[in-house]
Design a protein around this motif. Structure first.
Motif, PDB file in Angstrom:
ATOM      1  N   ILE A 117      50.962  30.708  50.325  1.00  0.00           N
ATOM      2  CA  ILE A 117      50.692  29.927  51.532  1.00  0.00           C
ATOM      3  C   ILE A 117      49.738  28.780  51.198  1.00  0.00           C
ATOM      4  O   ILE A 117      49.892  27.652  51.683  1.00  0.00           O
ATOM      5  N   GLY A 118      48.762  29.070  50.340  1.00  0.00           N
ATOM      6  CA  GLY A 118      47.835  28.016  49.923  1.00  0.00           C
ATOM      7  C   GLY A 118      48.520  26.915  49.150  1.00  0.00           C
ATOM      8  O   GLY A 118      48.172  25.731  49.289  1.00  0.00           O
ATOM      9  N   PHE A 119      49.495  27.274  48.314  1.00  0.00           N
ATOM     10  CA  PHE A 119      50.262  26.245  47.607  1.00  0.00           C
ATOM     11  C   PHE A 119      50.972  25.325  48.605  1.00  0.00           C
ATOM     12  O   PHE A 119      51.073  24.115  48.393  1.00  0.00           O
ATOM     13  N   ALA A 120      51.495  25.932  49.679  1.00  0.00           N
ATOM     14  CA  ALA A 120      52.151  25.123  50.707  1.00  0.00           C
ATOM     15  C   ALA A 120      51.145  24.202  51.393  1.00  0.00           C
ATOM     16  O   ALA A 120      51.457  23.031  51.692  1.00  0.00           O
ATOM     17  N   LEU A 148      42.750  34.309  50.621  1.00  0.00           N
ATOM     18  CA  LEU A 148      43.438  34.012  49.361  1.00  0.00           C
ATOM     19  C   LEU A 148      44.337  32.783  49.498  1.00  0.00           C
ATOM     20  O   LEU A 148      44.691  32.160  48.486  1.00  0.00           O
ATOM     21  N   ALA A 149      44.716  32.417  50.708  1.00  0.00           N
ATOM     22  CA  ALA A 149      45.467  31.182  50.895  1.00  0.00           C
ATOM     23  C   ALA A 149      44.602  29.985  50.518  1.00  0.00           C
ATOM     24  O   ALA A 149      45.071  29.032  49.873  1.00  0.00           O
ATOM     25  N   VAL A 150      43.334  30.017  50.895  1.00  0.00           N
ATOM     26  CA  VAL A 150      42.422  28.928  50.530  1.00  0.00           C
ATOM     27  C   VAL A 150      42.186  28.934  49.025  1.00  0.00           C
ATOM     28  O   VAL A 150      42.085  27.886  48.387  1.00  0.00           O
ATOM     29  N   ASP A 151      42.104  30.131  48.455  1.00  0.00           N
ATOM     30  CA  ASP A 151      42.034  30.271  46.993  1.00  0.00           C
ATOM     31  C   ASP A 151      43.249  29.592  46.356  1.00  0.00           C
ATOM     32  O   ASP A 151      43.134  28.816  45.390  1.00  0.00           O
ATOM     33  N   GLY A 152      44.440  29.858  46.881  1.00  0.00           N
ATOM     34  CA  GLY A 152      45.649  29.240  46.353  1.00  0.00           C
ATOM     35  C   GLY A 152      45.626  27.728  46.485  1.00  0.00           C
ATOM     36  O   GLY A 152      46.086  27.002  45.588  1.00  0.00           O
ATOM     37  N   TYR A 153      45.091  27.242  47.588  1.00  0.00           N
ATOM     38  CA  TYR A 153      44.946  25.800  47.791  1.00  0.00           C
ATOM     39  C   TYR A 153      44.058  25.196  46.703  1.00  0.00           C
ATOM     40  O   TYR A 153      44.411  24.177  46.092  1.00  0.00           O
ATOM     41  N   GLY A 154      42.917  25.850  46.413  1.00  0.00           N
ATOM     42  CA  GLY A 154      42.027  25.343  45.379  1.00  0.00           C
ATOM     43  C   GLY A 154      42.672  25.372  44.006  1.00  0.00           C
ATOM     44  O   GLY A 154      42.508  24.447  43.203  1.00  0.00           O
ATOM     45  N   PHE A 155      43.416  26.448  43.714  1.00  0.00           N
ATOM     46  CA  PHE A 155      44.121  26.542  42.431  1.00  0.00           C
ATOM     47  C   PHE A 155      45.085  25.380  42.276  1.00  0.00           C
ATOM     48  O   PHE A 155      45.148  24.734  41.220  1.00  0.00           O
ATOM     49  N   ASP A 156      45.859  25.112  43.307  1.00  0.00           N
ATOM     50  CA  ASP A 156      46.863  24.051  43.234  1.00  0.00           C
ATOM     51  C   ASP A 156      46.213  22.695  42.973  1.00  0.00           C
ATOM     52  O   ASP A 156      46.691  21.898  42.150  1.00  0.00           O
ATOM     53  N   GLY A 193      38.478  28.378  39.886  1.00  0.00           N
ATOM     54  CA  GLY A 193      38.143  29.248  38.759  1.00  0.00           C
ATOM     55  C   GLY A 193      39.380  29.883  38.150  1.00  0.00           C
ATOM     56  O   GLY A 193      39.504  29.965  36.918  1.00  0.00           O
ATOM     57  N   ARG A 194      40.309  30.326  38.989  1.00  0.00           N
ATOM     58  CA  ARG A 194      41.568  30.874  38.459  1.00  0.00           C
ATOM     59  C   ARG A 194      42.315  29.814  37.656  1.00  0.00           C
ATOM     60  O   ARG A 194      42.887  30.096  36.599  1.00  0.00           O
ATOM     61  N   ALA A 195      42.323  28.588  38.168  1.00  0.00           N
ATOM     62  CA  ALA A 195      43.026  27.510  37.471  1.00  0.00           C
ATOM     63  C   ALA A 195      42.412  27.241  36.106  1.00  0.00           C
ATOM     64  O   ALA A 195      43.135  26.933  35.146  1.00  0.00           O
ATOM     65  N   LEU A 196      41.085  27.356  35.995  1.00  0.00           N
ATOM     66  CA  LEU A 196      40.436  27.116  34.706  1.00  0.00           C
ATOM     67  C   LEU A 196      40.948  28.084  33.642  1.00  0.00           C
ATOM     68  O   LEU A 196      41.045  27.727  32.463  1.00  0.00           O
ATOM     69  N   GLN A 219      29.194  28.192  40.375  1.00  0.00           N
ATOM     70  CA  GLN A 219      29.635  28.976  39.230  1.00  0.00           C
ATOM     71  C   GLN A 219      29.985  30.421  39.572  1.00  0.00           C
ATOM     72  O   GLN A 219      30.906  30.997  38.987  1.00  0.00           O
ATOM     73  N   ALA A 220      29.282  31.032  40.514  1.00  0.00           N
ATOM     74  CA  ALA A 220      29.577  32.423  40.860  1.00  0.00           C
ATOM     75  C   ALA A 220      31.006  32.566  41.371  1.00  0.00           C
ATOM     76  O   ALA A 220      31.754  33.461  40.951  1.00  0.00           O
ATOM     77  N   ASP A 221      31.412  31.685  42.268  1.00  0.00           N
ATOM     78  CA  ASP A 221      32.767  31.753  42.812  1.00  0.00           C
ATOM     79  C   ASP A 221      33.806  31.419  41.747  1.00  0.00           C
ATOM     80  O   ASP A 221      34.894  32.007  41.717  1.00  0.00           O
ATOM     81  N   LEU A 222      33.485  30.479  40.864  1.00  0.00           N
ATOM     82  CA  LEU A 222      34.410  30.160  39.776  1.00  0.00           C
ATOM     83  C   LEU A 222      34.626  31.371  38.882  1.00  0.00           C
ATOM     84  O   LEU A 222      35.763  31.676  38.495  1.00  0.00           O
ATOM     85  N   TRP A 223      33.555  32.093  38.549  1.00  0.00           N
ATOM     86  CA  TRP A 223      33.691  33.270  37.683  1.00  0.00           C
ATOM     87  C   TRP A 223      34.513  34.372  38.359  1.00  0.00           C
ATOM     88  O   TRP A 223      35.258  35.098  37.695  1.00  0.00           O
ATOM     89  N   SER A 224      34.388  34.498  39.662  1.00  0.00           N
ATOM     90  CA  SER A 224      35.220  35.479  40.373  1.00  0.00           C
ATOM     91  C   SER A 224      36.699  35.145  40.203  1.00  0.00           C
ATOM     92  O   SER A 224      37.523  36.029  39.948  1.00  0.00           O
ATOM     93  N   GLY A 225      37.033  33.863  40.319  1.00  0.00           N
ATOM     94  CA  GLY A 225      38.409  33.453  40.116  1.00  0.00           C
ATOM     95  C   GLY A 225      38.892  33.687  38.699  1.00  0.00           C
ATOM     96  O   GLY A 225      40.030  34.098  38.474  1.00  0.00           O
ATOM     97  N   VAL A 226      38.012  33.451  37.729  1.00  0.00           N
ATOM     98  CA  VAL A 226      38.361  33.710  36.333  1.00  0.00           C
ATOM     99  C   VAL A 226      38.700  35.189  36.140  1.00  0.00           C
ATOM    100  O   VAL A 226      39.695  35.539  35.494  1.00  0.00           O
TER     101      VAL A 226
END
Length: 323
Positions: A117-120, A148-156, A193-196, A219-226
């Motif tokens: 949904i975030g990718f959309a 997690l939709a907002v997470d997906g948006y950030g990844f995209d 963070g997931r994208a990194l 950085q804390a939120d980025l590491w969670s995504g990693v």
């Protein structure tokens, strides 16, 4: 079978498989069997999107998704959910394709479906965002995990536009997702963070260096995504996971929290690949069933003090994992 309109949508909206490879994106990744597995993730998303945007009916999409290897099936559901969300939001009224998919076989992949949904969202104008989240009342993890939709948006944003969102470290404008606009940027950072992890091909040293270039407040939120990406998608051997934990330093609890969410998502989907089990153990000290149980034990249903239940859930997990 594809339709003429669906084929036009696919040509206009779907990236090619070559364009989402590491070489196609220009990412500094050295090819290896592990990175090839990691690289297959965005390709599975593209396949799911093409099937969703181009199909005559939902049964056809579901049947194609069932043919995907279980390790990659959730990612294909991401893509199909992305396609259905675009079709539902861009059409008149509120479509029901996404709801029907996630009330059916997509329920097992609900965590990754939210990311789809975030990718959309990354491809839709913001006025249409009010239509992207289907009513899944009664479904476990809804609406708490819809962040997690907002997470997906950030990844995209980071995966397809790394200069702006990684090199220049811009922040997306706030949006009142689930009534908490102040948390929107944090959830997007989890996706960045997931994208990194993908941008650097699961190389712990490069990922750690990339995270440390961001401000301390991010950085804390980025590491969670990693941690989520390293556990769910893989791409790193056992020695590398030990190095990754060292790279996280004071943010090891955040790294572990992301890993627990990934373990829970794999467990919920009913298939745990070897690399996910290995990463869960290395980053959390738990096996996958124990990590999934811990995620459920820490679940929070209601927000407070301006923080959504999703963040309170993450905070409770970090507190348990830091002990």
């Amino acid at each position: 079978m594809p339709t003429t309109i669906g084929s036009l949508r696919r040509l206009l909206l779907a990236p090619s498989l070559a364009s989402v490879t590491f070489a196609g994106r220009g990412f500094p990744v050295t090819a290896s069997p592990a990175t090839e597995r990691l690289e297959a993730v965005p390709q599975a998303v593209v396949c799911g999107f093409e099937w969703g945007i181009d199909a005559r009916d939902q049964w056809e999409v579901e049947r194609r998704l069932d043919l995907i290897d279980p390790e990659q099936r959730g990612f294909a559901y991401e893509g199909a959910t992305m396609a259905f969300t675009i079709l539902d939001a861009a059409g008149p009224g509120r479509g029901r394709r996404t709801r029907d998919l996630l009330d059916g076989p997509g329920k097992a992949h609900i965590f990754l479906a939210y990311i789809g949904i975030g990718f959309a969202m990354a491809r839709l104008p913001r006025p249409l965002w009010k239509k992207v989240l289907p009513d899944l009342t009664g479904t476990p993890y809804h609406p708490v995990m819809s962040w997690l939709a907002v997470d997906g948006y950030g990844f995209d944003l980071a995966y397809f536009h790394p200069r702006r969102w990684v090199d220049e470290q811009r922040r997306p404008a706030p949006y009142p997702w689930q009534g908490a606009p102040g948390y929107f940027q944090r959830a997007a950072d989890q996706g960045i963070g997931r994208a990194l992890w993908f941008i650097h091909g699961g190389n712990p040293g490069q990922v750690g260096s990339a995270v440390r270039k961001f401000g301390l407040d991010r950085q804390a939120d980025l590491w969670s995504g990693v941690g989520l990406a390293a556990t769910f998608a893989g791409g790193c051997r056992a020695a590398g996971l030990t190095e990754l934990r060292a790279e996280a330093g004071l943010h090891r609890a955040e790294l572990a929290q992301g890993s627990v969410f990934a373990a829970k998502a794999r467990w919920h989907a009913g298939h745990v690949p070897e690399h996910s089990a290995l990463a869960t153990e290395a980053l959390t000290g738990l096996d996958v069933p124990a990590a999934a149980d811990l995620a459920d034990a820490c679940a929070v249903q209601h927000g407070e003090d301006g923080l959504p239940a999703y963040e309170l859930w993450r905070s409770a997990l970090r507190a348990r994992l830091a002990n």
